[in-house]
Design a protein around this motif. Structure first.
Motif, PDB file in Angstrom:
ATOM      1  N   SER A   1       0.833  -1.201   0.000  1.00  0.00           N
ATOM      2  CA  SER A   1       0.000   0.000   0.000  1.00  0.00           C
ATOM      3  C   SER A   1       0.870   1.255   0.000  1.00  0.00           C
ATOM      4  O   SER A   1       0.573   2.232  -0.699  1.00  0.00           O
ATOM      5  N   ALA A   2       1.949   1.225   0.771  1.00  0.00           N
ATOM      6  CA  ALA A   2       2.876   2.362   0.814  1.00  0.00           C
ATOM      7  C   ALA A   2       3.566   2.558  -0.540  1.00  0.00           C
ATOM      8  O   ALA A   2       3.755   3.694  -1.001  1.00  0.00           O
ATOM      9  N   LEU A   3       3.893   1.441  -1.207  1.00  0.00           N
ATOM     10  CA  LEU A   3       4.538   1.520  -2.525  1.00  0.00           C
ATOM     11  C   LEU A   3       3.561   2.012  -3.597  1.00  0.00           C
ATOM     12  O   LEU A   3       3.965   2.670  -4.559  1.00  0.00           O
ATOM     13  N   ALA A   4       2.277   1.689  -3.424  1.00  0.00           N
ATOM     14  CA  ALA A   4       1.258   2.146  -4.380  1.00  0.00           C
ATOM     15  C   ALA A   4       1.126   3.668  -4.334  1.00  0.00           C
ATOM     16  O   ALA A   4       0.898   4.322  -5.356  1.00  0.00           O
ATOM     17  N   LYS A   5       1.280   4.250  -3.144  1.00  0.00           N
ATOM     18  CA  LYS A   5       1.177   5.700  -2.986  1.00  0.00           C
ATOM     19  C   LYS A   5       2.363   6.438  -3.623  1.00  0.00           C
ATOM     20  O   LYS A   5       2.225   7.565  -4.075  1.00  0.00           O
TER      21      LYS A   5
END
Length: 316
Positions: A250-254
């Motif tokens: 999720s952090a990488l998607a942001k």
């Protein structure tokens, strides 16, 4: 008569003696001349002989002792993928590319002309982020954990954090993901280099090393293959369970919007990178992981688009 003969004999002897003495004086006064051999001179030709031109052999650009045209593919690599990667990346630059189908372990390609680990910058936060969540998973760090910033943590010119003030882990994590060095250094100190590198090794990143502090032009060393193994490990639930792996993704998607390599790629994209490295998991018609390092990042986006097209066609 006898007297005349005697007198004549004396006169003759006297004249002979005078002549002998005169000759001796002439010999003594004479200078001896030594005549040496004449030095022979080689006549130089006025016409200059034109030397033949030596044809210069163009050497390929090199990275250490590895030549950029010595491209190797890992045994078992998909031939179509290998051909496409070679065509896009060319022969002018050093590079490493790793591509893996996440649904079929036999569909992969690892292509490179340099095998060693290279200096990396922002992409190293991937290992730090995984290690941080691994500590949370073990209960060693929690939502209430606060970390005091030390003088050694503080990055030059950083006005966001103050020395001797404590900040929550969540706040530091968000700042680290935005490439704040002070936050990264505080988290590295809290987690410990040994723990971060241990997590990297479990993920399969055996050529990866982390710097004690994020400063300068390198935060550590890694390879494209190590990044691919780490991303695949996240997808497969290695080290982190599904809950915490989802937090990392999720952090990488942001942060994907900052990664040039994945611009224009549709589907679920989870990515991180810097000027030299980039890695991503893409979920579309086909699920796959891609990681790349190069001495020139001009072809990163073209490579990602071609790989994406290849998987789309494969899964029609």
């Amino acid at each position: 008569m006898k007297h005349k003969i005697l007198i004549g004999s004396i006169i003759s002897t006297l004249l002979a003696f005078i002549l002998y003495t005169s000759n001796m004086r002439r010999v003594e006064n004479a200078q001896l001349k030594i005549v040496g051999p004449t030095t022979s001179k080689v006549k130089k030709s006025k016409k200059k002989v034109k030397e033949p031109k030596i044809k210069k052999v163009k050497e390929p650009r090199v990275n250490s002792i590895e030549y950029s045209n010595h491209v190797k593919a890992k045994s078992g690599s998909n031939k179509q993928l290998v051909k496409m990667i070679k065509k896009v990346m060319g022969l002018d630059d050093s590079y490493q590319v790793a591509v893996q189908d996440l649904n079929n372990s036999s569909h992969y390609a690892v292509v490179s002309n340099t095998a060693k680990a290279h200096d990396a910058k922002d992409v190293m936060k991937l290992f730090l982020l995984i290690a941080l969540y691994e500590q949370e998973q073990k209960g060693k760090i929690g939502s209430k954990t606060a970390i005091k910033i030390k003088k050694a943590d503080k990055a030059k010119g950083d006005g966001m954090f103050q020395v001797n003030m404590a900040y929550g882990v969540a706040y530091l994590r968000e700042a680290m993901l935005k490439n704040n060095k002070t936050a990264s250094n505080a988290l590295i100190r809290k987690i410990g280099i040994k723990n971060i590198e241990s997590v990297a090794k479990i993920m399969g990143a055996d050529q990866t090393t982390i710097a004690k502090r994020f400063t300068g032009d390198a935060y550590g060393k890694t390879t494209a293959n190590d990044l691919a193994k780490t991303m695949i490990g996240l997808y497969q639930g290695r080290v982190l369970n599904r809950q915490y792996a989802s937090k990392v993704l999720s952090a990488l998607a942001k942060s994907k919007e900052r990664i040039k390599m994945v611009k224009g790629i549709n589907g679920g994209v989870y990515a991180t990178g810097d000027d030299d490295f980039a890695t991503a998991i893409v979920q579309g018609k086909g699920n796959y992981c891609i990681a790349v390092w190069s001495s020139n990042n001009k072809n990163f986006n073209k490579l990602a688009k071609n790989v994406n097209t290849w998987f789309d066609k494969k899964h029609k």
